[in-house]
Design a protein around this motif. Structure first.
Motif, PDB file in Angstrom:
ATOM      1  N   ASP A  32       0.864  -1.183   0.000  1.00 57.45           N
ATOM      2  CA  ASP A  32       0.000   0.000   0.000  1.00 57.45           C
ATOM      3  C   ASP A  32       0.898   1.230   0.000  1.00 57.45           C
ATOM      4  N   LYS A  33       0.973   1.894  -1.141  1.00 58.66           N
ATOM      5  CA  LYS A  33       1.809   3.091  -1.297  1.00 58.66           C
ATOM      6  C   LYS A  33       3.258   2.823  -0.892  1.00 58.66           C
ATOM      7  N   GLY A  34       3.806   1.702  -1.334  1.00 59.17           N
ATOM      8  CA  GLY A  34       5.204   1.383  -1.081  1.00 59.17           C
ATOM      9  C   GLY A  34       5.474   0.665   0.223  1.00 59.17           C
ATOM     10  N   ARG A  35       4.463   0.514   1.081  1.00 58.36           N
ATOM     11  CA  ARG A  35       4.622  -0.214   2.351  1.00 58.36           C
ATOM     12  C   ARG A  35       4.194  -1.659   2.140  1.00 58.36           C
ATOM     13  N   LEU A  36       5.127  -2.590   2.383  1.00 61.30           N
ATOM     14  CA  LEU A  36       4.892  -4.012   2.187  1.00 61.30           C
ATOM     15  C   LEU A  36       4.698  -4.661   3.551  1.00 61.30           C
ATOM     16  N   ALA A  37       3.593  -5.396   3.726  1.00 63.33           N
ATOM     17  CA  ALA A  37       3.289  -5.977   5.037  1.00 63.33           C
ATOM     18  C   ALA A  37       2.680  -7.369   4.887  1.00 63.33           C
ATOM     19  N   TYR A  38       2.837  -8.169   5.954  1.00 64.24           N
ATOM     20  CA  TYR A  38       2.207  -9.482   6.044  1.00 64.24           C
ATOM     21  C   TYR A  38       1.178  -9.434   7.163  1.00 64.24           C
ATOM     22  N   ARG A  39      -0.049  -9.904   6.865  1.00 59.14           N
ATOM     23  CA  ARG A  39      -1.091  -9.948   7.889  1.00 59.14           C
ATOM     24  C   ARG A  39      -1.546 -11.378   8.103  1.00 59.14           C
ATOM     25  N   PHE A  50       8.843  -4.285   4.517  1.00 53.93           N
ATOM     26  CA  PHE A  50       9.716  -3.430   3.721  1.00 53.93           C
ATOM     27  C   PHE A  50       8.941  -2.169   3.365  1.00 53.93           C
ATOM     28  N   GLU A  51       9.674  -1.080   3.137  1.00 51.29           N
ATOM     29  CA  GLU A  51       8.995   0.133   2.664  1.00 51.29           C
ATOM     30  C   GLU A  51       9.906   0.892   1.717  1.00 51.29           C
ATOM     31  N   ASP A  52       9.358   1.219   0.539  1.00 46.42           N
ATOM     32  CA  ASP A  52      10.085   1.973  -0.477  1.00 46.42           C
ATOM     33  C   ASP A  52       9.033   2.447  -1.486  1.00 46.42           C
ATOM     34  N   PRO A  53       9.057   3.713  -1.894  1.00 47.64           N
ATOM     35  CA  PRO A  53       8.041   4.188  -2.842  1.00 47.64           C
ATOM     36  C   PRO A  53       8.101   3.498  -4.195  1.00 47.64           C
ATOM     37  N   GLY A  54       9.192   2.810  -4.491  1.00 47.71           N
ATOM     38  CA  GLY A  54       9.327   2.131  -5.778  1.00 47.71           C
ATOM     39  C   GLY A  54       8.803   0.712  -5.815  1.00 47.71           C
ATOM     40  N   VAL A  55       8.228   0.186  -4.705  1.00 43.43           N
ATOM     41  CA  VAL A  55       7.718  -1.189  -4.710  1.00 43.43           C
ATOM     42  C   VAL A  55       6.651  -1.328  -5.802  1.00 43.43           C
ATOM     43  N   VAL A  73      11.338  -3.753  -6.948  1.00 42.87           N
ATOM     44  CA  VAL A  73      11.419  -2.325  -6.614  1.00 42.87           C
ATOM     45  C   VAL A  73      11.943  -1.576  -7.836  1.00 42.87           C
ATOM     46  N   ASN A  74      11.209  -0.563  -8.262  1.00 44.63           N
ATOM     47  CA  ASN A  74      11.620   0.285  -9.377  1.00 44.63           C
ATOM     48  C   ASN A  74      12.727   1.234  -8.956  1.00 44.63           C
ATOM     49  N   GLU A  83       5.232   9.166 -10.218  1.00 46.56           N
ATOM     50  CA  GLU A  83       4.198   8.150 -10.109  1.00 46.56           C
ATOM     51  C   GLU A  83       4.798   6.754  -9.986  1.00 46.56           C
ATOM     52  N   PRO A  84       4.506   6.032  -8.906  1.00 49.67           N
ATOM     53  CA  PRO A  84       4.987   4.655  -8.793  1.00 49.67           C
ATOM     54  C   PRO A  84       4.355   3.783  -9.873  1.00 49.67           C
ATOM     55  N   ALA A  85       5.107   2.828 -10.394  1.00 49.10           N
ATOM     56  CA  ALA A  85       4.608   1.936 -11.433  1.00 49.10           C
ATOM     57  C   ALA A  85       4.251   0.584 -10.814  1.00 49.10           C
ATOM     58  N   PRO A  86       3.164  -0.048 -11.285  1.00 47.47           N
ATOM     59  CA  PRO A  86       2.783  -1.347 -10.735  1.00 47.47           C
ATOM     60  C   PRO A  86       3.696  -2.479 -11.159  1.00 47.47           C
ATOM     61  N   TRP A  87       4.485  -2.275 -12.233  1.00 45.04           N
ATOM     62  CA  TRP A  87       5.465  -3.246 -12.701  1.00 45.04           C
ATOM     63  C   TRP A  87       6.822  -2.561 -12.752  1.00 45.04           C
ATOM     64  N   LEU A  88       7.869  -3.289 -13.086  1.00 47.51           N
ATOM     65  CA  LEU A  88       9.162  -2.647 -13.326  1.00 47.51           C
ATOM     66  C   LEU A  88       9.118  -2.025 -14.714  1.00 47.51           C
TER      67      LEU A  88
END
Length: 199
Positions: A32-39, A50-55, A73-74, A83-88
């Motif tokens: 979610d907006k570059g924040r990667l989480a496990y629930r 992990f957190e990075d705007p390029g995820v 990660v882009n 704008e972050p991209a959904p793919w590389l």
């Protein structure tokens, strides 16, 4: 039961949000907006991985044993692309992290302008496969779970978008773009062919 339950709500643009359910249905990994989480879905306990705007929100895959997450990660975000991209979209990194958290490991770097659209573990969990684009179609690459030099293992003149294995690995589906539309086709025994070193 057919009931629908909202697990996570996000205000992110759809290109910045994505998720993948664990094969046992007990956990969810999402970005979610570059924040990667496990629930953990039984306890709602959440671990930030992990957190990075390029995820890349569309390039997530859990290993068959559920122990590790592969993601991308882009690099363009490091250069201030808004704008972050959904793919590389070009250069970037393929990464691995434990679903329990901890150190993030760079599996390989992707150089050049080809980009990556599909990311998928082989059913045995030994390799990570990814699709790269070129002027004449798409190339399927693989890299070992432990890392090392990536290997181009198969190519086609079609513009492939995604890859998905059947649970036993006997079939693999590819979605592709062609003209204004596209489609999906299925290939038999790709894993067996790759195990023999065929292209």
């Amino acid at each position: 039961t057919g009931e629908v339950e909202t697990i996570i709500e996000s205000q992110a643009d759809p290109s910045q949000f994505g998720g993948v359910l664990s094969r046992d249905g007990e956990g969810l990994v999402y970005v979610d907006k570059g924040r990667l989480a496990y629930r953990d879905l039984s306890s709602d306990r959440e671990i930030e991985l992990f957190e990075d705007p390029g995820v890349a929100a569309r390039l997530l895959d859990l290993s068959p044993d559920g122990a590790e997450l592969a993601f991308a990660v882009n690099d363009s975000q490091d250069q201030g692309q808004p704008e972050p991209a959904p793919w590389l979209q070009g250069a970037g990194r393929l990464m691995i992290v434990s679903t329990k958290g901890g150190a993030v490991r760079e599996l390989t770097r992707v150089e050049g302008s080809g980009g990556v659209s599909g990311l998928q573990w082989t059913p045995d969990g030994r390799y990570l496969l990814y699709l790269r684009h070129g002027e004449n179609g798409s190339v399927l690459w693989r890299v070992a779970r432990e890392g090392g030099v990536p290997e181009a293992v198969w190519e086609t003149d079609r513009d492939l978008l995604a890859i998905s294995f059947s649970p036993d690995g006997s079939q693999v589906a590819f979605s592709f773009r062609e003209g204004p539309g596209g489609g999906v086709w299925v290939m038999e025994n790709l894993v067996a062919a790759l195990a023999k070193g065929g292209r």
